[in-house]
Design an enzyme around this catalytic site. Structure first.
Site, mmCIF file in Angstrom:
data_model
loop_
_atom_site.group_PDB
_atom_site.id
_atom_site.type_symbol
_atom_site.label_atom_id
_atom_site.label_comp_id
_atom_site.label_asym_id
_atom_site.label_seq_id
_atom_site.Cartn_x
_atom_site.Cartn_y
_atom_site.Cartn_z
ATOM 1 N N GLY A 10 0.830 -1.209 0.000
ATOM 2 C CA GLY A 10 0.000 0.000 0.000
ATOM 3 C C GLY A 10 0.861 1.254 0.000
ATOM 4 O O GLY A 10 1.909 1.284 0.629
ATOM 5 N N GLU A 73 2.121 -7.656 -5.368
ATOM 6 C CA GLU A 73 2.693 -8.893 -5.931
ATOM 7 C C GLU A 73 3.613 -9.567 -4.902
ATOM 8 O O GLU A 73 4.495 -8.922 -4.329
ATOM 9 C CB GLU A 73 3.488 -8.537 -7.198
ATOM 10 C CG GLU A 73 4.318 -9.668 -7.771
ATOM 11 C CD GLU A 73 3.473 -10.808 -8.333
ATOM 12 O OE1 GLU A 73 2.521 -10.529 -9.075
ATOM 13 O OE2 GLU A 73 3.775 -11.976 -8.023
ATOM 14 N N GLY A 111 4.867 -7.007 4.373
ATOM 15 C CA GLY A 111 4.899 -7.988 3.276
ATOM 16 C C GLY A 111 6.158 -7.809 2.444
ATOM 17 O O GLY A 111 6.818 -8.794 2.057
ATOM 18 N N ASP A 134 0.820 2.296 8.984
ATOM 19 C CA ASP A 134 0.372 1.493 10.145
ATOM 20 C C ASP A 134 1.376 1.480 11.298
ATOM 21 O O ASP A 134 1.026 1.104 12.414
ATOM 22 C CB ASP A 134 0.118 0.039 9.716
ATOM 23 C CG ASP A 134 -0.936 -0.067 8.626
ATOM 24 O OD1 ASP A 134 -1.734 0.879 8.478
ATOM 25 O OD2 ASP A 134 -0.953 -1.086 7.919
ATOM 26 N N HIS A 178 -4.471 -1.706 9.988
ATOM 27 C CA HIS A 178 -4.422 -3.156 9.786
ATOM 28 C C HIS A 178 -4.601 -3.857 11.128
ATOM 29 O O HIS A 178 -5.579 -3.559 11.801
ATOM 30 C CB HIS A 178 -3.120 -3.538 9.069
ATOM 31 C CG HIS A 178 -3.196 -4.863 8.382
ATOM 32 N ND1 HIS A 178 -2.157 -5.763 8.352
ATOM 33 C CD2 HIS A 178 -4.211 -5.465 7.730
ATOM 34 C CE1 HIS A 178 -2.521 -6.841 7.696
ATOM 35 N NE2 HIS A 178 -3.762 -6.694 7.306
ATOM 36 N N GLU A 229 -9.367 -0.063 12.801
ATOM 37 C CA GLU A 229 -10.110 -0.949 11.888
ATOM 38 C C GLU A 229 -9.943 -2.429 12.254
ATOM 39 O O GLU A 229 -10.771 -3.248 11.889
ATOM 40 C CB GLU A 229 -9.657 -0.722 10.447
ATOM 41 C CG GLU A 229 -8.199 -1.102 10.183
ATOM 42 C CD GLU A 229 -7.780 -0.980 8.722
ATOM 43 O OE1 GLU A 229 -8.622 -0.695 7.859
ATOM 44 O OE2 GLU A 229 -6.575 -1.169 8.450
HETATM 45 O O1 F6P Z 1 -1.075 -1.075 5.247
HETATM 46 C C1 F6P Z 1 -1.651 0.112 4.935
HETATM 47 C C2 F6P Z 1 -3.139 -0.026 4.813
HETATM 48 O O2 F6P Z 1 -3.665 1.229 4.444
HETATM 49 C C3 F6P Z 1 -3.849 -0.548 6.058
HETATM 50 O O3 F6P Z 1 -3.983 0.423 7.056
HETATM 51 C C4 F6P Z 1 -5.137 -1.046 5.462
HETATM 52 O O4 F6P Z 1 -5.701 -2.045 6.252
HETATM 53 C C5 F6P Z 1 -4.677 -1.598 4.146
HETATM 54 O O5 F6P Z 1 -3.488 -0.942 3.823
HETATM 55 C C6 F6P Z 1 -5.644 -1.418 3.010
HETATM 56 O O6 F6P Z 1 -5.167 -2.156 1.933
HETATM 57 P P1 F6P Z 1 -5.578 -2.007 0.411
HETATM 58 O O7 F6P Z 1 -4.728 -0.936 -0.173
HETATM 59 O O8 F6P Z 1 -5.255 -3.332 -0.185
HETATM 60 O O9 F6P Z 1 -7.033 -1.661 0.377
#
Ligand code: F6P
Length: 337
Positions: A10, A73, A111, A134, A178, A229
């Site tokens: 992300g 990926e 990741g 995060d 997360h 969340e």
């Molecule tokens: O890791 C950053 C983050 O924004 C988290 O806070 C959130 O849960 C996740 O990515 C959202 O992921 P995606 O971009 O796959 O929607």
């Protein structure tokens, strides 16, 4: 030396400032050549690589997103019996060899650190930089993106106070993070939240209800509830919806929910994040120049150092209940569930 740089996972504010920090230092100070790898590790599979020059590096300090693009990926993840995914490490090695890259700089969250460690395991020179809103990457006090996300979430909480007070409502705001509660803790405390719920601390809805009723008795007929969340909910409900419904049932108060979402990840980084990104980017090139591979740049106290990638991979940095903000918050009457 020829170095390749990619951004994975992300996005968050400060990635472009980091790319700028790595590439400008590499070119200006060390005389290295830099190559941008597009869309994270996918760029190594698709051979999507372009040289980066100083002209590509202007205007990046305050720019959100990532000029290199990103993807989730995971080239080492085997899907069933797929031969293709098994070939991915080989495909990446061939691309790296074709472009004669001496080192790959990986900028990403948990990741990415895991993938970077695996890339190092198959013989690639890797230097990694932690990046996430995060704040859950193990081995570093913080990562750029976190301060920006906390600043945005705090401003949102500030704005909820007046409307909560005007309507005498309970406002529940859900922030990202997360599985970790760092954004909820820092923005909740900075924004003067009355109740702050983190995935790391189990909560009791009756105690939350009591807190809201007690506030009413003290002449405060509204409350601000900040929820991460990642807190556990029932029936697949989102955190804010679940908590708002439970509070309404428990107290009879009018409740409203706000899910802040991707606003926390978009746009310009704070000054703190720009400077952290610049420092981490510069230090990454220092690691490369001195041949210290298989490491992740990290912030320890006021200094930038580095940790072995294999120590970081697979770990998560969570909030612990002895965190000073929780101690001080509890003493002041904040309910953590
Ligand atoms: O890791 C950053 C983050 O924004 C988290 O806070 C959130 O849960 C996740 O990515 C959202 O992921 P995606 O971009 O796959 O929607």
């Amino acid at each position: 030396m020829r170095i390749g740089i990619l951004t994975s996972g992300g996005d968050c504010p400060g990635i472009n400032a980091t790319i700028r920090g790595v590439c400008k230092t590499a070119i200006n100070h060390y005389g290295m050549e830099v190559y941008g790898i597009h869309s994270g590790f996918r760029g190594l599979l698709d051979d999507d690589i372009v040289p980066l020059t100083e002209a590509d590096l202007t205007g990046l300090l305050n720019m959100g997103g990532t000029i290199l693009g990103t993807s989730r990926e995971k080239p080492f993840k085997k899907k069933g019996n797929s031969a293709l995914s098994d070939d991915k490490p080989t495909m990446m090695l061939k691309t790296i060899e074709r472009h004669q890259l001496d080192c790959i700089v990986t900028i990403g969250g948990n990741g990415t650190q895991k993938t970077a460690a695996k890339l190092a395991d198959i013989g690639v020179n890797v230097v990694s930089i932690p990046k996430t809103i995060d704040n859950d990457v193990w081995g570093t006090d913080t990562s750029f993106g976190f301060d920006s996300a906390v600043t945005i979430a705090t401003e949102a909480i500030d704005r909820l106070h007046s409307t909560a007070s005007a309507h005498q409502r309970v406002m529940v705001i859900e922030v990202m993070g997360h599985k970790a509660g760092w954004i909820a803790l820092y923005s909740g405390m900075a924004g003067g939240g009355d109740i702050i719920l983190l995935p790391e601390i189990p909560f009791d809805i009756h105690r939350i209800g009591d807190t809201i009723i007690n506030r009413l008795k003290k002449g405060k007929p509204y409350s601000i509830v900040v929820v991460a969340e990642g807190i556990p909910t029932l029936n697949g409900k989102k955190a804010a919806q679940f908590v708002a419904e439970e509070i309404a049932y428990e107290t009879g108060f009018e409740t409203r929910e706000t899910v802040l979402g991707y606003i926390q990840r978009g746009g310009s980084p704070t000054a703190y994040d720009r400077n952290l990104a610049t420092r981490m980017g510069g230090h990454a090139t220092e690691l490369i120049a001195t041949g210290q591979f298989g490491r992740m740049v990290s912030l320890k106290g006021a200094s930038i150092s580095s940790v072995p990638l294999k120590d970081v991979a697979g770990k998560l940095k969570l909030v612990t209940e002895d965190h000073d903000l929780i101690t001080q918050g509890r003493r002041m009457g904040v309910c953590f569930g």
